[in-house]
Design an enzyme around this catalytic site. Structure first.
Site, PDB file in Angstrom:
ATOM      1  N   ASP A  51      -3.928   9.186  -8.238  1.00 55.78           N
ATOM      2  CA  ASP A  51      -2.829   8.417  -8.826  1.00 55.78           C
ATOM      3  C   ASP A  51      -3.281   7.046  -9.286  1.00 55.78           C
ATOM      4  O   ASP A  51      -4.394   6.601  -9.008  1.00 55.78           O
ATOM      5  CB  ASP A  51      -1.671   8.282  -7.828  1.00 55.78           C
ATOM      6  N   ASN A 101       6.692   8.326   4.693  1.00 51.41           N
ATOM      7  CA  ASN A 101       7.786   9.229   4.338  1.00 51.41           C
ATOM      8  C   ASN A 101       7.280  10.632   3.992  1.00 51.41           C
ATOM      9  O   ASN A 101       8.042  11.465   3.503  1.00 51.41           O
ATOM     10  CB  ASN A 101       8.626   8.655   3.190  1.00 51.41           C
ATOM     11  N   HIS A 143       4.833  11.313   1.786  1.00 45.55           N
ATOM     12  CA  HIS A 143       4.336  11.501   0.433  1.00 45.55           C
ATOM     13  C   HIS A 143       2.825  11.729   0.432  1.00 45.55           C
ATOM     14  O   HIS A 143       2.103  11.216   1.282  1.00 45.55           O
ATOM     15  CB  HIS A 143       4.739  10.355  -0.492  1.00 45.55           C
ATOM     16  N   GLU A 176       6.854  11.548  -4.005  1.00 41.58           N
ATOM     17  CA  GLU A 176       7.832  11.047  -3.048  1.00 41.58           C
ATOM     18  C   GLU A 176       8.789  12.160  -2.600  1.00 41.58           C
ATOM     19  O   GLU A 176       8.926  13.185  -3.283  1.00 41.58           O
ATOM     20  CB  GLU A 176       8.640   9.914  -3.695  1.00 41.58           C
TER      21      GLU A 176
END
Length: 243
Positions: free
Chosen positions: A67, A136, A138, A143
């Site tokens: 990313d 979380n 990810h 996400e």
């Protein structure tokens, strides 16, 4: 899925580096999928150390990163290209022409995502994909959502991710709100996946990812469906797992 329990972050980093170095030794022209963030820094340091001792040769290795923030140029200190260059690339003999990171300065999301998918396909796919995991759940910048994103796409970052990353910026207002990220399908096409997790603050999420239902609300849970996953995690991160 193979799970390796380590005593701490440094031990996790060494064992993860062992997995990557084995890949490089067995296939010197392999394609490595690389990750950024705090989790892999120790792993990269270990790989650099072994390179300096003459144990590793990166001259034929190719790499693709997961990313990149949208809107940050490569020379921005918070860009992921800058991170990779300073934490790995400049310290080993990898050919920079063989390293690939999404172009955060391309404003046309469809154009950049299509280009990056073609880069990965033209390389023949990823041999080993290194992953960290967010609080979380990810992986990359995929996400929690109602569906799994498939291929490379432009992501609106979750507030929890912006909050976690603001320590790297002057203020939360400076954190980019979007990023380009490999999709779940792109990640899952890698021949081998190496997930590294450290710290008690990720224990609950790691338990959900490895033992809970497969759901896009915990993106890392999709790894349960991959046929060659190695998880290297320290005791703190594994504290919620059954013994």
């Amino acid at each position: 899925m193979r799970l390796y329990r380590t005593k701490d972050y440094d031990d996790m980093s060494r064992k993860a580096a062992n997995v990557i170095s084995a890949q490089v030794i067995m296939k010197p022209d392999c394609v490595l999928g690389l990750a950024t963030g705090s989790s892999p820094i120790g792993t990269y340091k270990q790989l650099i150390d072994w390179y300096n001792k003459g144990d590793l040769d990166f001259s034929r290795v190719k790499s693709v990163n997961l990313d990149e923030y949208k809107g940050l140029p490569r020379d921005n200190e918070q860009s992921y290209y800058y991170f990779m260059y300073n934490n790995l690339f400049k310290h080993v003999n990898i050919n920079l022409d063989n390293t690939n990171v999404p172009n955060g300065m391309e404003p046309d999301s469809d154009k950049e995502c299509g280009r990056y998918e073609k880069v990965i396909a033209d390389l023949g796919g990823v041999d080993l994909q290194l992953l960290g995991m967010g609080h979380n759940g990810h992986i990359g910048f995929n996400e929690p959502d109602d569906v799994f994103a498939k291929t490379t796409h432009c992501v609106d970052l979750a507030e929890s991710t912006i909050e976690a990353n603001k320590r790297f910026f002057a203020s939360a207002d400076d954190v980019p709100r979007q990023a380009y990220s490999m999709g779940i399908q792109t990640i899952m096409r890698a021949r081998k996946i190496l997930l590294i997790v450290s710290g008690e603050d990720k224990a609950e999420t790691l338990h959900k990812a490895l033992c809970g239902p497969v759901t896009p609300h915990v993106p890392a849970s999709i790894l349960q469906f991959h046929n060659d996953v190695v998880v290297v995690a320290d005791e703190a991160a594994l504290s919620k797992m059954p013994k």
